[in-house]
Write a protein that holds these residues in place. Sequence first.
Motif, mmCIF file in Angstrom:
data_model
loop_
_atom_site.group_PDB
_atom_site.id
_atom_site.type_symbol
_atom_site.label_atom_id
_atom_site.label_comp_id
_atom_site.label_asym_id
_atom_site.label_seq_id
_atom_site.Cartn_x
_atom_site.Cartn_y
_atom_site.Cartn_z
ATOM 1 N N ARG A 102 117.316 43.727 107.197
ATOM 2 C CA ARG A 102 118.635 44.144 106.716
ATOM 3 C C ARG A 102 119.630 44.293 107.862
ATOM 4 O O ARG A 102 120.809 43.950 107.729
ATOM 5 C CB ARG A 102 118.505 45.454 105.943
ATOM 6 C CG ARG A 102 117.772 45.322 104.617
ATOM 7 C CD ARG A 102 117.764 46.654 103.871
ATOM 8 N NE ARG A 102 117.071 46.554 102.597
ATOM 9 C CZ ARG A 102 115.786 46.813 102.425
ATOM 10 N NH1 ARG A 102 115.046 47.183 103.468
ATOM 11 N NH2 ARG A 102 115.224 46.700 101.233
ATOM 12 N N ALA A 103 119.159 44.831 108.997
ATOM 13 C CA ALA A 103 120.060 45.005 110.143
ATOM 14 C C ALA A 103 120.547 43.656 110.666
ATOM 15 O O ALA A 103 121.742 43.480 110.953
ATOM 16 C CB ALA A 103 119.344 45.783 111.245
ATOM 17 N N VAL A 104 119.635 42.694 110.801
ATOM 18 C CA VAL A 104 120.017 41.373 111.297
ATOM 19 C C VAL A 104 120.993 40.698 110.335
ATOM 20 O O VAL A 104 122.015 40.120 110.756
ATOM 21 C CB VAL A 104 118.765 40.504 111.513
ATOM 22 C CG1 VAL A 104 119.152 39.051 111.798
ATOM 23 C CG2 VAL A 104 117.928 41.062 112.657
ATOM 24 N N LEU A 105 120.718 40.755 109.034
ATOM 25 C CA LEU A 105 121.612 40.144 108.051
ATOM 26 C C LEU A 105 122.980 40.817 108.047
ATOM 27 O O LEU A 105 124.024 40.156 107.911
ATOM 28 C CB LEU A 105 120.979 40.207 106.662
ATOM 29 C CG LEU A 105 119.752 39.314 106.446
ATOM 30 C CD1 LEU A 105 119.148 39.562 105.071
ATOM 31 C CD2 LEU A 105 120.117 37.838 106.604
ATOM 32 N N TRP A 106 123.003 42.143 108.199
ATOM 33 C CA TRP A 106 124.261 42.887 108.197
ATOM 34 C C TRP A 106 125.108 42.482 109.406
ATOM 35 O O TRP A 106 126.311 42.212 109.260
ATOM 36 C CB TRP A 106 123.958 44.377 108.208
ATOM 37 C CG TRP A 106 125.093 45.284 108.580
ATOM 38 C CD1 TRP A 106 125.197 46.037 109.705
ATOM 39 C CD2 TRP A 106 126.271 45.546 107.817
ATOM 40 N NE1 TRP A 106 126.366 46.753 109.706
ATOM 41 C CE2 TRP A 106 127.051 46.464 108.554
ATOM 42 C CE3 TRP A 106 126.762 45.093 106.601
ATOM 43 C CZ2 TRP A 106 128.284 46.945 108.112
ATOM 44 C CZ3 TRP A 106 127.984 45.564 106.155
ATOM 45 C CH2 TRP A 106 128.734 46.470 106.893
ATOM 46 N N ALA A 127 130.034 36.597 111.035
ATOM 47 C CA ALA A 127 130.592 35.463 110.289
ATOM 48 C C ALA A 127 131.972 35.790 109.748
ATOM 49 O O ALA A 127 132.892 34.969 109.820
ATOM 50 C CB ALA A 127 129.641 35.070 109.158
ATOM 51 N N VAL A 128 132.153 36.977 109.208
ATOM 52 C CA VAL A 128 133.458 37.360 108.669
ATOM 53 C C VAL A 128 134.471 37.554 109.793
ATOM 54 O O VAL A 128 135.641 37.131 109.688
ATOM 55 C CB VAL A 128 133.327 38.642 107.818
ATOM 56 C CG1 VAL A 128 134.700 39.153 107.397
ATOM 57 C CG2 VAL A 128 132.469 38.378 106.598
ATOM 58 N N GLY A 129 134.041 38.195 110.891
ATOM 59 C CA GLY A 129 134.955 38.394 112.002
ATOM 60 C C GLY A 129 135.432 37.090 112.605
ATOM 61 O O GLY A 129 136.586 36.992 113.057
ATOM 62 N N VAL A 189 128.852 49.540 114.661
ATOM 63 C CA VAL A 189 127.804 48.877 113.881
ATOM 64 C C VAL A 189 126.566 49.764 113.791
ATOM 65 O O VAL A 189 125.938 49.898 112.729
ATOM 66 C CB VAL A 189 127.464 47.509 114.496
ATOM 67 C CG1 VAL A 189 126.248 46.908 113.808
ATOM 68 C CG2 VAL A 189 128.649 46.564 114.376
ATOM 69 N N ALA A 190 126.200 50.413 114.912
ATOM 70 C CA ALA A 190 125.043 51.311 114.899
ATOM 71 C C ALA A 190 125.285 52.492 113.966
ATOM 72 O O ALA A 190 124.375 52.918 113.244
ATOM 73 C CB ALA A 190 124.748 51.812 116.317
ATOM 74 N N ALA A 248 127.105 52.503 111.283
ATOM 75 C CA ALA A 248 126.941 52.025 109.914
ATOM 76 C C ALA A 248 125.467 51.867 109.556
ATOM 77 O O ALA A 248 125.039 52.236 108.447
ATOM 78 C CB ALA A 248 127.685 50.698 109.740
ATOM 79 N N LEU A 249 124.676 51.333 110.484
ATOM 80 C CA LEU A 249 123.248 51.173 110.227
ATOM 81 C C LEU A 249 122.549 52.523 110.077
ATOM 82 O O LEU A 249 121.735 52.716 109.166
ATOM 83 C CB LEU A 249 122.596 50.386 111.370
ATOM 84 C CG LEU A 249 122.929 48.888 111.448
ATOM 85 C CD1 LEU A 249 122.372 48.288 112.729
ATOM 86 C CD2 LEU A 249 122.366 48.146 110.239
ATOM 87 N N VAL A 250 122.876 53.465 110.975
ATOM 88 C CA VAL A 250 122.270 54.793 110.886
ATOM 89 C C VAL A 250 122.642 55.467 109.572
ATOM 90 O O VAL A 250 121.796 56.062 108.895
ATOM 91 C CB VAL A 250 122.703 55.655 112.090
ATOM 92 C CG1 VAL A 250 122.329 57.117 111.875
ATOM 93 C CG2 VAL A 250 122.064 55.141 113.371
ATOM 94 N N PHE A 251 123.915 55.385 109.203
ATOM 95 C CA PHE A 251 124.363 55.994 107.958
ATOM 96 C C PHE A 251 123.624 55.400 106.761
ATOM 97 O O PHE A 251 123.181 56.127 105.864
ATOM 98 C CB PHE A 251 125.868 55.790 107.802
ATOM 99 C CG PHE A 251 126.448 56.419 106.570
ATOM 100 C CD1 PHE A 251 126.532 57.796 106.453
ATOM 101 C CD2 PHE A 251 126.913 55.633 105.527
ATOM 102 C CE1 PHE A 251 127.061 58.386 105.315
ATOM 103 C CE2 PHE A 251 127.457 56.209 104.391
ATOM 104 C CZ PHE A 251 127.528 57.594 104.280
ATOM 105 N N ALA A 252 123.464 54.074 106.740
ATOM 106 C CA ALA A 252 122.757 53.428 105.631
ATOM 107 C C ALA A 252 121.292 53.857 105.596
ATOM 108 O O ALA A 252 120.733 54.118 104.522
ATOM 109 C CB ALA A 252 122.871 51.912 105.756
#
Length: 349
Positions: free
Chosen positions: A42-46, A52-54, A142-143, A145-149
């Motif tokens: 999930r982290a790699v895909l996120w 890609a969007v940026g 980014v970290a 966001a990952l920690v929060f998720a």
Amino acid sequence: MDDSQILSAFTDLSPDARGKRVAPRPVAPPLFDACKVGVVMRAVLWVEALVAVGSLFVATGWADWLLYTALTSAAALPATGLWLLAACGCKRWLARLPGWLQQAAGIAMGALAGLAGGALRGLATPFGAVPWLACACAGALVAAALVFALVLRAKGRLPAETAARLSELQARIRPHFLFNTLNSAIALVREDPARAELVLEDLSDLFRHALADQGEAVTLDKEVAIARAYLEIEQVRFGDRLQVEWSIDPEAAKARVPPLLLQPLVENAVKHGVEPSATGAQVKVSTRRRSGVVVIKVTNTVPAGQGRPGHGIAQDNVRERLRLLHDVQAQFRTALKDGIYQVRMEVPV
């Protein structure tokens, strides 16, 4: 029992009164766990989705978009892997920190991973200046966001885990307590049949309450009633060795608390205060409403030379269920001072 002097002593106690240490308590699982394969995927895909969007903001065409995405991924994915490795490798260390420090450490590692990604980007484009601050901030964001998720995912499992622990706690009304109570009632049948009947009624009420589905919360007056029933049963067994004092505030009766809040605490008071003492012990249960909170205290004297007993499993269970019900509005603290052990809780009205 005058327990006011104990208020300045609230702390987590590891050594006992003789300077010896009790058995270590099990370390809680970390707030977030980056070692699982699903988390890595999930982290790699996120991160790849963000890249890609940026890249769409700076690309002028599909070819440019593919180029920017490839160059940025070459830096972002190794940085993500570095963060995952660091978070996984430090999992045991992180588990020993408070929750907010665990999250702060995860974000700080993200900033460092962002700097590492910036260095890789600088190697790929040696003639361009590396925006170090932007790289660090992007890694930290980014970290975060990952920690929060991951924290939300872990909290999503708490209700089921807590329900399982509550079932375990309900089963802690031990078989030997049932046998002791029945033996006490049998001994009273001939001498005092009326009192034997009251003991059996108290036992019936206690088990009915313990085995019933109470939901996530009950009123404090119900918990006080079941604690009274428990201590009345134990009073038959211990007689004058068990001295019980109640100080109940009627205005605190409707406070919402988790089911089986008081019973395991008064059981601990009897087990660690009365049972090991030849002369017995005092147990005091008090509730008081103060402004917008209700203060609940379970206090007992302990034999001389005895520090904090046991592993605190029942207390940890009560503490976690309090936090699940009232979050940061609930408090749970313990203290041992001058031969008096106290559990002090605060819940909102």
